[in-house]
Scaffold this active site. Structure first.
Site, PDB file in Angstrom:
ATOM      1  N   ASP A 121       1.465   1.898   8.518  1.00  0.00           N
ATOM      2  CA  ASP A 121       0.516   1.420   9.523  1.00  0.00           C
ATOM      3  C   ASP A 121      -0.303   0.247   8.990  1.00  0.00           C
ATOM      4  O   ASP A 121      -1.165   0.414   8.125  1.00  0.00           O
ATOM      5  CB  ASP A 121      -0.415   2.561   9.937  1.00  0.00           C
ATOM      6  N   ASP A 317       0.742  -4.824  14.652  1.00  0.00           N
ATOM      7  CA  ASP A 317       0.363  -3.469  14.241  1.00  0.00           C
ATOM      8  C   ASP A 317       1.612  -2.613  14.125  1.00  0.00           C
ATOM      9  O   ASP A 317       2.194  -2.199  15.126  1.00  0.00           O
ATOM     10  CB  ASP A 317      -0.617  -2.855  15.243  1.00  0.00           C
TER      11      ASP A 317
END
Length: 658
Positions: A121, A317
């Site tokens: 992430d 992201d």
């Protein structure tokens, strides 16, 4: 004046200078002394720089003379002191973006190491795993972290630079995410290992030991998150601050057909044709790019470039599955795609709760999609262009074969442009934080290291040694990597077994019974349920392909050859007797990862094991009981959840450096 006197007195009483030199210094003017002092300091620094420079010059580097600063700011130290020859951590990625909603990598924490599957992430800044003390943590892929079983674990004690618990004893962290899930716990420090394909040796790092998790974090299969964002608790920032890697990392997500991929913590030589965009760390706390235009089938969408610059700008992201555009950009994109698909029929999406834009009649071969769906170009500053293939903006319809849906959605009323993992499938993305830019290179991520060599770029390191076997022409997958460990007797054994089987039962009927199937397979292999883990399962037609891993029992770090041979033989000889409700199964492939430094005897055993299994499979093939399972990822009807305002993960409060 006082400083010059002290300097002279120091030379008088603390050196072995001859008396004539001291007398000469006493008679010199203050101006001359100041000049001498300045020259002496500069000559000393110059000599030191030459020594350091000579080392680099031997490797083709130029000498660098540092300025006379008392100290170098934190950010500047990353730019001036990093070496391009620093090691990196080369790590495999697992799972599938649209089946799981994320990719994971393996990280080992503690002494002895405890393994965890962590979501990759770039929008998070903390790495965390469930803690043994957690009273509100879900059931995940691996056991919880046991601080008491690690001889190198230390809690981060309460100080002025962190948020403290109620007892004012330990530092804590709290994180909340856009889909309303959350994680909180205490901060600890321990040895973190990156797997045996990495040059980077294990390092001490601060991470979160979870005590509470809610929402999707509670129900997900993965254990936790590895935070690659900008922040003092980010694993990247910690390694850069230790000066053990350069200020860069790269991700390469697999495609629609083949999941997995690769991750590199540290630098790698970029391919010559890598496309770059500037990334301004002052513009947003997230990794952003300067997107200026979108083209569909070579035609520029009629949009003001500022539409991609709202709020946080255009953000990458990796922890978000899909892409989300501001309203104007989304509507223009959707209309342009529809106008190019005259031969396809628009149909409802797999889930009636959402208004997905889907099309049927495209066929099931991913390699053929570009004949039907248009290419999409993302254009950056200076006309740098990244071309997206159909797999970069589509996902498979979960209920209609040969149908696909747009994986790019409207971002509610939020003006941020959010690009999730789907946009960079089969794309090497290099986050060059030192030079404030992000690079993109289209490639097959399953073949990344070979393709980097062919492109003229230097691969991070050479591959590690792993024993891999495949059957009936199926391409093998590399077993997950881990810290190199050898048993106390000095003999090499087997660290991990992975295998793939196909079941005749369809994925819809199978999914709610995964726990039951795990118990059945464990029993048939003579293993505990804690040893057998489902890595991934994929759908094609009326069958299901499942990939499993079998780890050593309890706290052991290896399995004996006899145990492993028995397990694989039972699979290959069709000796597993599963309940009839699961239908019939076939062994597709298997991998046995051995401990390093194999002796001749161990190599011989591995070779015999491979030969026996090959004969078994050939026998099955001759008998007509074998077929090649076509590997197609299938999108389930409920494998994503649109969000009201898709933004990267938000932190409840900033944390100061520890």
């Amino acid at each position: 004046m006082l400083h010059i006197t002290i300097f002279c007195n120091y030379i008088k009483f603390h050196t072995t200078f001859p008396k004539i030199v001291v007398t000469f210094l006493n008679k010199m003017s203050q101006f001359t002394l100041i000049s001498l002092l300045f020259i002496t300091i500069n000559l000393t620094l110059y000599a030191a720089a030459r020594v350091a420079g000579n080392h680099h010059n031997n490797n083709g580097k130029t000498t660098m003379i540092l300025p006379l600063y008392n100290s170098i700011p934190k950010n500047a130290s990353r730019r001036y002191l990093q070496s391009s020859r620093l090691p990196n951590a080369r790590m495999k990625l697992h799972d599938d973006l649209l089946r799981n909603g994320y990719y994971t990598t393996r990280l080992w924490i503690g002494t002895p190491p405890q393994r965890f599957a962590l979501i990759v992430d770039t929008g998070s800044t903390v790495t965390y795993v469930p803690c043994a003390t957690c009273q509100q943590c879900g059931r995940h892929q691996d056991p919880k972290f046991q601080p008491d079983e690690s001889s190198t674990y230390h809690p981060v004690k309460c100080n002025v630079d962190c948020t403290c618990d109620n007892e004012r004893e330990n530092c804590i962290y709290e994180r909340q995410y856009a889909e309303m899930s959350s994680s909180s716990g205490v901060l600890g420090e321990d040895i973190v290992s990156f797997g045996n394909l990495s040059e980077l040796v294990p390092q001490r790092a601060v991470f979160g030991c979870e005590n509470v998790e809610t929402g999707d974090l509670y129900s997900q299969h993965a254990d936790g998150i590895i935070g690659l964002g900008r922040g003092d608790l980010s694993i990247v920032d910690q390694l850069v601050d230790k000066k053990v890697i350069s200020d860069s990392f790269s991700l390469c997500y697999g495609g629609m057909d083949i999941g997995g991929g690769a991750m590199v913590l540290g630098g790698l030589s970029p391919p010559p044709d890598m496309v770059f965009s500037n990334s301004d760390p002052g513009r947003s706390p997230y990794y952003n790019i300067e997107l200026k235009e979108l083209h569909v089938a070579g035609k520029m969408l009629p949009l003001n470039p500022q539409v991609f610059n709202g709020k946080h700008g255009t953000v990458l992201d990796s922890g978000t599955t899909y892409a989300y555009l501001p309203e104007a950009a989304y509507l223009a994109f959707k209309d342009a795609i529809i106008q190019e698909l005259h031969s396809l029929k628009q149909i409802p999406g797999p889930d009636p709760n959402y208004h997905d834009v889907c099309f049927s009649g495209a066929g099931s071969e991913v390699s053929e999609l570009s004949k039907t769906f248009p290419a999409v170009d993302m254009v950056f500053v200076k006309k740098q262009k990244l071309t997206l293939s159909p797999e970069n903006y589509l996902f498979r319809h979960g209920k209609v074969r040969g149908a696909y849906c747009l994986g790019i959605f409207q971002n509610g009323k939020d003006p941020t442009t959010l690009l999730g993992g789907i946009v960079v499938r089969n794309t090497l993305v290099t986050y060059d934080r030192e030079k404030d830019k992000i690079g993109f290179w289209k490639t097959k991520c399953s073949e990344l290291w070979q393709r980097l060599q062919l492109s003229g770029a230097s691969p991070p390191i050479s591959a590690g040694s792993e024993k891999t076997n495949s059957t009936a022409g199926i391409s093998p997958t590399v077993a997950p990597s881990g810290p190199q460990e050898t048993n106390t007797s000095g003999k090499q054994n087997i660290e991990l077994i992975t295998f793939s089987i196909s079941l005749s039962i369809n994925i819809t009927s199978l999914e709610p019974r995964i726990s039951e199937l795990t118990e059945a397979i464990s029993k048939e292999l003579g293993a505990n349920t804690s040893q057998v883990h489902l890595v991934n399962f994929l759908s094609d037609g009326n069958g299901t392909l499942l990939k499993w891993s079998v780890s050593p029992a309890g706290s052991a770090t290896y399995m004996s050859n006899d145990t492993a041979t028995d397990m694989i033989s039972r699979l290959g000889e069709q000796k597993m007797h599963l309940p009839e409700s699961f239908g019939s199964y076939k062994l597709v492939e298997w991998n046995a990862k051995l401990t390093p430094k194999r002796t001749w005897r161990q190599q011989h055993i591995a070779a015999v094991l491979a030969s026996v299994l090959a004969m078994l499979i050939l026998g099955l093939s001759a008998g007509g009981a074998w077929y090649i399972f076509r590997r197609h990822k299938q999108q389930s009807a409920t494998s994503y959840k649109p969000v009201d305002a898709a933004v990267p993960e938000q932190e409840l409060q900033p944390l100061q450096p520890l």
